[in-house]
Design an enzyme around this catalytic site. Structure first.
Site, short mmCIF file in Angstrom:
data_model
loop_
_atom_site.label_atom_id
_atom_site.label_comp_id
_atom_site.label_asym_id
_atom_site.label_seq_id
_atom_site.Cartn_x
_atom_site.Cartn_y
_atom_site.Cartn_z
N CYS A 3 -0.82 -32.60 -6.09
CA CYS A 3 -0.62 -31.57 -5.06
C CYS A 3 -1.75 -30.92 -4.57
CB CYS A 3 0.17 -30.36 -6.26
SG CYS A 3 -1.35 -29.55 -7.02
N GLU B 150 6.48 -33.41 1.84
CA GLU B 150 5.55 -33.99 0.89
C GLU B 150 6.01 -35.42 0.53
OE1 GLU B 150 5.58 -32.33 -2.93
OE2 GLU B 150 3.48 -32.29 -2.94
P1 NAD Z 1 9.54 -31.68 -10.53
O1 NAD Z 1 9.82 -30.34 -9.97
O2 NAD Z 1 10.68 -32.78 -10.45
O3 NAD Z 1 9.54 -31.26 -11.87
C1 NAD Z 1 8.77 -30.54 -12.56
C2 NAD Z 1 9.31 -29.92 -14.09
O4 NAD Z 1 10.52 -29.37 -13.84
C3 NAD Z 1 9.64 -31.08 -14.96
O5 NAD Z 1 9.39 -30.72 -16.33
C4 NAD Z 1 11.16 -31.39 -14.82
O6 NAD Z 1 11.57 -31.80 -16.32
C5 NAD Z 1 11.69 -30.00 -14.55
N1 NAD Z 1 12.77 -30.07 -13.51
C6 NAD Z 1 12.92 -31.18 -12.87
N2 NAD Z 1 14.26 -30.84 -12.05
C7 NAD Z 1 14.69 -29.86 -12.36
C8 NAD Z 1 15.86 -28.92 -12.13
N3 NAD Z 1 16.72 -29.38 -11.03
N4 NAD Z 1 15.95 -27.67 -12.67
C9 NAD Z 1 15.22 -27.43 -13.46
N5 NAD Z 1 14.18 -27.99 -14.14
C10 NAD Z 1 13.81 -29.35 -13.53
O7 NAD Z 1 8.27 -32.36 -10.19
P2 NAD Z 1 7.43 -33.51 -10.54
O8 NAD Z 1 8.24 -34.55 -9.63
O9 NAD Z 1 7.37 -33.71 -12.10
O10 NAD Z 1 5.86 -33.29 -10.06
C11 NAD Z 1 5.64 -33.32 -8.73
C12 NAD Z 1 5.64 -32.03 -7.85
O11 NAD Z 1 4.86 -31.17 -8.53
C13 NAD Z 1 5.05 -32.39 -6.61
O12 NAD Z 1 5.80 -31.66 -5.54
C14 NAD Z 1 3.70 -31.53 -6.50
O13 NAD Z 1 3.20 -31.22 -5.46
C15 NAD Z 1 3.93 -30.60 -7.44
N6 NAD Z 1 2.53 -30.00 -8.31
C16 NAD Z 1 2.43 -28.82 -7.78
C17 NAD Z 1 1.21 -28.36 -8.24
C18 NAD Z 1 0.97 -26.94 -7.84
O14 NAD Z 1 -0.49 -26.39 -8.50
N7 NAD Z 1 1.09 -26.27 -6.96
C19 NAD Z 1 0.38 -28.97 -9.25
C20 NAD Z 1 0.66 -30.39 -9.64
C21 NAD Z 1 2.12 -30.81 -9.06
#
Ligand code: NAD
Length: 504
Positions: free
Chosen positions: A284, A387
């Site tokens: 991120c 992104e």
């Molecule tokens: P994601 O949003 O798909 O998943 C994150 C979490 O949410 C997981 O545990 C997943 O099971 C859950 N989830 C997924 N879809 C959901 C829904 N519809 N409803 C409820 N929960 C749901 O993210 P990802 O693909 O695992 O991670 C990548 C993303 O995370 C990127 O956008 C990245 O920028 C972001 N990120 C942000 C930070 C920060 O500090 N801002 C740090 C690391 C990653």
């Protein structure tokens, strides 16, 4: 299929099978092989975990903070001793290089080190005689049962942004790791149990949206920490707060790397390269849009392309792998990243280095895309706005620093931004005016270490108190204000009327 493990939940201090018929696949992204199945828990498992945590809460709340911190001291030492093991698991399920996994575990160790010092931050305040013969004090209380929901990209580290602080503040913590990378969290939890965390104080449930929604709506979960994509962060924030919970929700990012004409070219290229392609761009805080100011673009892109072409892509899951960059997380995500490169080409940008062509001979089924450079990108093109979360760096060319800052204003995200320059005034203007919460000057990844909060802005964060550091402690505690008066029997005037208007 023989080696495919089915993950268990951690409830009431026991590893237990989830009560669900639904499962998600966990892949080794280097080979495309199935390595585990994650149960997708629903209300029943979440409720079991919450009830176990609630039962454990009173004793953990009343455990003296230094004793809670001592569990963290032991946990820290165990994690350090087992760091290579955790890093290997992280690399196998995520695909980043062993060196990258190892560095992320070290960041996790630092998060626990911060938590070891939390008793110093938990001290309250007091004023003697705030009114005649009345003393005032504030005391920090834990919230109760709190939960953390984490993304795939840092399987070992991001959960450690949350639960060492949450636990040391006296809460019971339920972790819902990414269903795509559950194995690192399970290994680290084994170490936490070995460190002596009492039964029920720390739990793991697994799952997808169903499990997350069960946590968000459970009446006995008091707070939610979330890290993931912006759309889900917004959903988590809105649903969690609508159900009366505290929520801190970190979302996605598009981090601009602004290069001024006076930048030192060689260290700038190195900083940008590590920022854009480290962890295959799945960070991120990855630099995900290069903004070349003035006449620097041609020389910068040429020098950058020469260096990026040297990045070795390959399997990361074999010991001593001589590679600099591994695969992305899944076949589906690979297709998404490739689709972004296609879109840039369709929209008229120039592909300077094309990662679509990469082939990894010893792993035809791995999820590989090579480092990609796209030049002459216009601000309205998809790759400049969205992104990508892969090893793709688009270059936009602008005339002035003001233009670069204006480009930032048009971006929906506000996680990080960096400037490369030799000019103090330019750097000063940038750090005061660029609309992002984490700013780097002459370094590629300004991700805060454990002692600072992770201060995303705009659609990169929903909430008030950020994750990590002192803000993390504030998030996981509520203050109580206590006013106290004691009576010296000799000073009590029994003839003083009990009711005197205006006096209390
Ligand atoms: P994601 O949003 O798909 O998943 C994150 C979490 O949410 C997981 O545990 C997943 O099971 C859950 N989830 C997924 N879809 C959901 C829904 N519809 N409803 C409820 N929960 C749901 O993210 P990802 O693909 O695992 O991670 C990548 C993303 O995370 C990127 O956008 C990245 O920028 C972001 N990120 C942000 C930070 C920060 O500090 N801002 C740090 C690391 C990653």
């Amino acid at each position: 299929m023989a080696d495919v493990v089915t993950c268990k939940c951690l409830i009431g201090g026991q590893w237990t099978e989830a009560r669900t018929e639904r499962f998600a696949d966990v892949w080794n992204p280097s080979t495309g092989e199935l390595i585990a199945r994650t149960p997708l828990c629903a209300n029943e498992d979440v409720d079991r975990a919450v009830r176990a945590a609630q039962a454990a809460f009173p004793a953990w709340r009343d455990t003296p903070p230094p004793d809670r911190a001592r569990v963290m001291f032991r946990f820290r030492n165990l994690l350090e001793r087992n760091a290579d093991d955790v890093a290997r698991i992280c690399t196998r399920e995520h695909g980043k290089t062993f060196a990258e996994s190892r560095a992320s575990v070290q960041r996790g160790v630092e998060m626990i080190e911060f938590a070891c010092g939390l008793p110093s931050l938990l001290v309250g305040e007091n004023t003697r005689n705030i009114a005649p013969n009345v003393d005032a004090e504030t005391v920090r209380h834990p919230l109760g049962v709190v939960a953390g929901i984490t993304p795939f990209n840092f399987p070992a580290m991001v959960p450690l942004w949350m639960y060492p602080n949450g636990l040391t503040c006296g809460n019971c913590f339920i972790l819902k790791p990414s269903e795509r990378v559950p194995l690192s969290s399970i290994r680290v939890a084994e170490l936490l149990l070995e460190a002596g965390v009492p039964e029920g104080v720390f739990s793991i449930v697994h799952g997808d949206k169903t499990c997350v929604d069960a946590l968000l709506t459970h009446p006995d979960v008091k707070a939610i920490s979330f890290v993931g994509s912006t759309a889900v962060a917004k959903h988590v924030y809105e649903t969690g707060t609508a159900h009366g919970k505290r929520v801190q929700a970190a979302g996605g990012a598009k981090n601009h790397m602004v290069v001024m004409p006076d930048a030192e070219l060689h260290p700038t290229v190195r900083g940008m390269l590590h920022s854009a392609y480290g962890c295959a761009g799945e960070r991120c805080m990855a630099g995900s849009l290069a903004v070349a100011v003035g006449d620097v673009a041609d020389e910068l892109v040429a020098h950058f392309a020469d260096e990026v072409a040297k990045i070795r892509v390959g399997r990361t899951d074999v010991p001593e792998a001589a590679v600099d960059m591994g695969p992305v997380i899944s076949r589906q995500h690979l297709d998404r990243v490739l689709g972004y490169i296609d879109s840039a080409e369709r929209e008229g940008a120039k592909i300077v280095l094309d990662g679509r062509k990469v082939k990894v001979a010893n792993s035809p089924e791995g999820f590989f895309v090579g480092p990609t450079i796209i030049d002459h990108v216009q601000p309205e093109m998809t790759v400049a706005r969205e992104e990508i979360f892969g090893p793709v760096l688009p270059f936009v060319r602008v005339k002035t620093l003001d233009d670069a800052i204006a480009l930032g204003q048009r971006c929906q995200y506000g996680n990080g931004a960096v400037i490369f320059t030799n000019s103090g005034p330019a750097a000063r203007k940038f750090k005061h005016e660029f609309p992002a919460g984490m700013i780097g000057v002459n370094l590629g990844v300004p991700a805060p270490m454990a002692w600072y909060p992770f201060t995303g802005w705009r659609n990169s964060f929903f909430g008030d108190l950020h994750i990590q550091a002192r803000e993390g402690m504030l998030f996981y505690t509520q203050q109580r204000m206590i006013m106290t008066r004691w009576f010296e029997p000799a000073q009590i005037d029994k003839h003083d009327p009990v009711w005197r208007p205006g006096k209390s």
